[in-house]
Design a protein around this motif. Structure first.
Motif, PDB file in Angstrom:
ATOM      1  N   GLU A  96       7.029   3.518   2.752  1.00 23.16           N
ATOM      2  CA  GLU A  96       5.673   2.975   2.561  1.00 23.16           C
ATOM      3  C   GLU A  96       5.491   1.585   3.164  1.00 23.16           C
ATOM      4  N   THR A  97       6.562   0.913   3.565  1.00 26.75           N
ATOM      5  CA  THR A  97       6.457  -0.514   3.883  1.00 26.75           C
ATOM      6  C   THR A  97       5.499  -0.873   5.022  1.00 26.75           C
ATOM      7  N   TYR A 151       3.173  -8.506  -0.424  1.00 22.39           N
ATOM      8  CA  TYR A 151       2.229  -7.822   0.458  1.00 22.39           C
ATOM      9  C   TYR A 151       0.829  -8.414   0.368  1.00 22.39           C
ATOM     10  N   PRO A 152       0.168  -8.565   1.485  1.00 21.62           N
ATOM     11  CA  PRO A 152      -1.196  -9.134   1.490  1.00 21.62           C
ATOM     12  C   PRO A 152      -2.190  -8.131   0.920  1.00 21.62           C
ATOM     13  N   ASP A 153      -3.377  -8.617   0.664  1.00 23.25           N
ATOM     14  CA  ASP A 153      -4.431  -7.803   0.101  1.00 23.25           C
ATOM     15  C   ASP A 153      -4.775  -6.642   1.028  1.00 23.25           C
ATOM     16  N   ALA A 193      -1.769   1.147  -1.473  1.00 26.61           N
ATOM     17  CA  ALA A 193      -0.946   1.795  -2.501  1.00 26.61           C
ATOM     18  C   ALA A 193      -1.749   2.828  -3.290  1.00 26.61           C
ATOM     19  N   ASP A 194      -3.078   2.667  -3.325  1.00 26.58           N
ATOM     20  CA  ASP A 194      -3.929   3.616  -4.045  1.00 26.58           C
ATOM     21  C   ASP A 194      -4.413   4.773  -3.174  1.00 26.58           C
ATOM     22  N   HIS A 195      -4.039   4.769  -1.910  1.00 28.00           N
ATOM     23  CA  HIS A 195      -4.427   5.866  -1.013  1.00 28.00           C
ATOM     24  C   HIS A 195      -3.307   6.908  -1.070  1.00 28.00           C
ATOM     25  N   LEU A 196      -3.499   7.929  -1.888  1.00 20.41           N
ATOM     26  CA  LEU A 196      -2.385   8.834  -2.197  1.00 20.41           C
ATOM     27  C   LEU A 196      -1.907   9.627  -0.983  1.00 20.41           C
ATOM     28  N   MET A 197      -2.832  10.074  -0.143  1.00 13.31           N
ATOM     29  CA  MET A 197      -2.404  10.829   1.039  1.00 13.31           C
ATOM     30  C   MET A 197      -1.531   9.953   1.916  1.00 13.31           C
ATOM     31  N   LEU A 238       2.015  -0.864   3.442  1.00 17.94           N
ATOM     32  CA  LEU A 238       1.793  -1.949   2.472  1.00 17.94           C
ATOM     33  C   LEU A 238       1.674  -3.289   3.190  1.00 17.94           C
ATOM     34  N   ALA A 239       2.406  -3.446   4.286  1.00 18.98           N
ATOM     35  CA  ALA A 239       2.307  -4.687   5.057  1.00 18.98           C
ATOM     36  C   ALA A 239       0.919  -4.849   5.667  1.00 18.98           C
ATOM     37  N   GLY A 261      -1.674  -4.015   3.979  1.00 16.64           N
ATOM     38  CA  GLY A 261      -2.545  -4.287   2.826  1.00 16.64           C
ATOM     39  C   GLY A 261      -2.067  -3.510   1.611  1.00 16.64           C
ATOM     40  N   ARG A 262      -1.841  -4.196   0.505  1.00 15.91           N
ATOM     41  CA  ARG A 262      -1.294  -3.490  -0.656  1.00 15.91           C
ATOM     42  C   ARG A 262      -2.328  -2.590  -1.312  1.00 15.91           C
ATOM     43  N   ARG A 263      -3.621  -2.747  -0.916  1.00 13.74           N
ATOM     44  CA  ARG A 263      -4.647  -1.827  -1.423  1.00 13.74           C
ATOM     45  C   ARG A 263      -4.331  -0.378  -1.051  1.00 13.74           C
ATOM     46  N   MET A 278       0.205   7.277   1.140  1.00 14.27           N
ATOM     47  CA  MET A 278       1.510   7.017   0.514  1.00 14.27           C
ATOM     48  C   MET A 278       2.414   8.246   0.608  1.00 14.27           C
ATOM     49  N   SER A 279       1.825   9.421   0.405  1.00 14.01           N
ATOM     50  CA  SER A 279       2.652  10.637   0.455  1.00 14.01           C
ATOM     51  C   SER A 279       3.109  10.919   1.888  1.00 14.01           C
ATOM     52  N   HIS A 280       2.263  10.567   2.847  1.00 12.29           N
ATOM     53  CA  HIS A 280       2.622  10.690   4.273  1.00 12.29           C
ATOM     54  C   HIS A 280       3.883   9.897   4.573  1.00 12.29           C
TER      55      HIS A 280
END
Lengths: 289, 289, 289, 289
Positions: free
Chosen positions: B23-24, C287-289, B34-38, B27-28, B30-32, B40-42
């Protein structure tokens, strides 16, 4: 007795040209990139690894080439231009800094243009022709070429055969280029500054350029190939270039020339069209800023 | 008696490297996300499905590999690094968070670099080398590598053979990479954050890499292949990788090595060039910010 | 006696899915595009020309499929969903408006989700499964699926075989998708809103998907193909799809299923992994926003 | 006695269309580009080099074509439209300035539309049909076509066979187009204004269009090919076009027509569907601006 022709009787003429840009296109996008080591090393590969291999390949195949070198690059790598000339190839003017002329004032462009000439004078390299950074020539570019008595430009796309440009009482041979004969659109990729997208296979590129060479023989054109050592100097791309040259040599009817020699032939060809630079007038009532 | 060489007599050396980013990179951006499930699962597919299949494939073919793992990923999936090492492969440093060093202050980069080392120490994983996130190394990156006594870096592009970098009184083996040997430009696609464009066929990728391997044998280079389990772990891409490895094995004259073993050979090769990191000075009167 | 398996003994299972988006993805980019007639007609081709041809092709080849239809599209074209069902295929939930759930509040997403259900109830269409618009599911999406008792979702990418998702005391079968089995990245192009770049040849797409099908047979996966009638309904693309289906039929060992039937088999397969939705925690200090 | 059909009994009909845009799409992006000489020359290649070669090719193969010419281009190159007509081809309306109608007010669009008509009247060129700049038609576009009594439009994508559009008590034949039969997405590249990405090989384009022609014969469609002389006038692309035409001629069952002749046949075909222009109503409570 027939008058001389630009193509010397060949069905098509090949000018192999190498834009030895090194770090300049990246610095022109922002000098902060000087601290991006991967990006800088990506560009340095061109003169440091690519050019020696290219010189070796050209020697082996016995074909001449033209190397467009920004003044900044010649300055940073003092032996580079001389080595190219010693191998029998041409070094030509490719701006000092590789900033696009369309982004410069006339005074800035003149300063940049002449600074490059000074570098080459200091290195004892005779310059006969010019290619604008990013091919992005302005009217000022052509006037500088004329004013400094260069024989040719190789930046425009209005034809696929040489022609003569009338600029300020002088005549410049234009050796036209085109995006489809440039390795940049096929191979270049960098994330920052963002350049390119998918990286193409040398097989596809070889197939495409071979088809264009065949078609240019049909239409009797100038196959003016633009390569970048940091791109085409990579192993399999270089072998694809070797295949292309060998194909051209085996085909028959194809001449190879340095740009300066082709430009000289063009100036002697009385049948060549004489044109003026593109001068498009766009009505402000119709077209936006 | 001849001195040892980096290539050990092989015509080309293959280093199979897998950047287990998970996931890194997202996340780099934008940590937002993290709520995008597809999305993250990708990314999770990489360590969860791709890595086991890759380990199985490598075992079956009997070739070693190097896995560059961000510290964050090793931390989140506690058994991952150990499993890789148990299979006889190398785990190497790939930052903690996969943020590009060029976007961090020197203090931030140091903190990120050392936090990853701490994770691996805690897991009993010995680290010998480093690859910058996005390959985007700075001078600080190289100094941290030297300061912490690592044997190699694998982030720069100034050559296609190993060389030695002189940094702060130490010598680092550089194992150079290149975009054309990276699966990211061929396969990656995500709409948000926006990554990639057209998705290429494994057939094209296999053809392109096979040609580069052949050409690198010709020029005696390091074929340093960079793969991402979330991309190349997909079924037909994995079978294309299998074909590539089998082709290399059948060709003869090609060695396979973990990066750490290659780096050791490079340090012993007295003929290897010693260089300093790229240090480009860009004149502010010429180049914009 | 052996327990039932999700694949029913097949080496790979093919779910042919058609996202009948029509105008919705464009309107979600801005309702001003409703006045762009070319763009609207480009999208209308899907239900108006593509779907009838697709139904004819499926009937001829005797294979079942699943059509994910946004509620807005079913509402605008009242007979569409019923016609699909009458042909023996499944109609499934694909949001009401095709706005990405990650761009909506929880209340907006619930309203959109339930409005689509209302449309299908009014049309007498039984809904058993869901695919998020743009596959862009949130935790709310999964909770809505669970709350409304649907049997499956088909939006995530964490595997290439079905698995069970534990959400709010219920179990949802996840039928995973992937960008490489989507026609959008291969064929879609529009200048405004800007979508896609180069348009790929159906030959390349067929070759790539055939290779993935073969590899998925090797790894025993779900070949969950996502097609859009406005893209794949075009003549040569449809014939490429025909070739793909015929290839799968001739290969042997490959099952075809509607998503609802596959989901039912998945729920009965006691060996299937049970997972929780991706829950990544990203440290704001890193991680940034 | 059977009534006349739009296809005249052919399995597929080919309309070869050339959009002679020259400098207009670039000026529409900003008149500052008039000073970018490379870009201007790139566009001028179309009418200056491409069109003569295209006329020669069409004459040699004996096939008719339709040239959509912006009024501005006809004005700037006074002999161009007449030469095309003298070769037996059709010249049709392609706006005056090549600005997208969706970016103009109704009054601006009317002024632009009628200014082009005035140019053609002054040159004695009879106009029977219209194609919107960028195909980006509005409701106003269709009303102007109806008001001025033109027989057809060729800008929409709702089908792949001709149909009749009912607009303001008149009937317009719509000859639909599609991005996949446009050379722009395959060949166009310019850095500024930024256009295109990777440049495709004519071999790929020929293969893709040949497959579509075959499939359109299967589905009995209109193969409405849109080419730009500044793109497809280049040597190997022109030879690929020659191969495509020769393939169509050799296949049998394929008719070639000018758009005006096809439109006339469409108006006489009583079985052709009669439709209204796309009129999508997007709820502001659902869709953003």
């Amino acid at each position: 007795m027939t008058s001389p022709t630009w193509h010397g009787g060949a069905q098509a003429v090949v000018t192999l040209t190498f834009d030895v840009d090194a770090e300049t296109p990246i610095l022109a996008a922002g000098r902060r990139y000087a601290d991006h080591l991967m990006t800088m090393s990506h560009q340095a590969y061109g003169p440091d690894v690519g050019v020696p291999r290219i010189l070796e390949l050209l020697a082996e195949l016995g074909v001449p080439a033209t190397f467009f070198v920004p003044g900044w690059v010649a300055e940073q790598r003092p032996g580079l231009a001389a080595t190219i000339v010693e191998h029998g190839h041409e070094v030509a003017h490719h701006s000092y800094s590789h900033r696009a002329p369309t982004t410069l004032s006339a005074a800035e462009e003149r300063a940049d243009f002449e600074r490059a000439l000074d570098v080459f004078v200091a290195q004892g390299i005779e310059i006969r022709g010019h290619r604008a950074a990013l091919w992005d020539a302005t009217r000022v570019t052509l006037e500088l070429i004329a004013e400094h008595g260069l024989a040719y430009d190789s930046s425009l796309m209005g034809d696929d055969r040489p022609y003569l440009l009338e600029v300020a009482d002088r005549s410049i041979a234009e050796l036209p280029v085109h995006w489809s004969l440039d390795d940049w659109e096929q191979y270049a990729y960098l994330p920052s500054p963002q350049i390119g997208s998918v990286i193409e296979s040398p097989r596809k590129v070889l197939e495409m350029w071979t088809a264009e060479l065949d078609a240019m023989r049909h239409y009797r054109c100038l196959f003016n190939l633009c390569l970048h050592p940091f791109l085409s100097g990579r192993p399999s791309r270089l072998l694809a270039l070797r295949s292309l040259i060998e194909y051209a040599q085996a085909s028959g009817g194809i001449g190879f020339a340095r740009c300066r020699d082709l430009a000289e032939a063009a100036h002697s060809d009385l049948s060549l069209p004489r044109r003026t630079p593109p001068a498009v007038s766009a009505d402000p009532d119709v077209y936006p800023d």
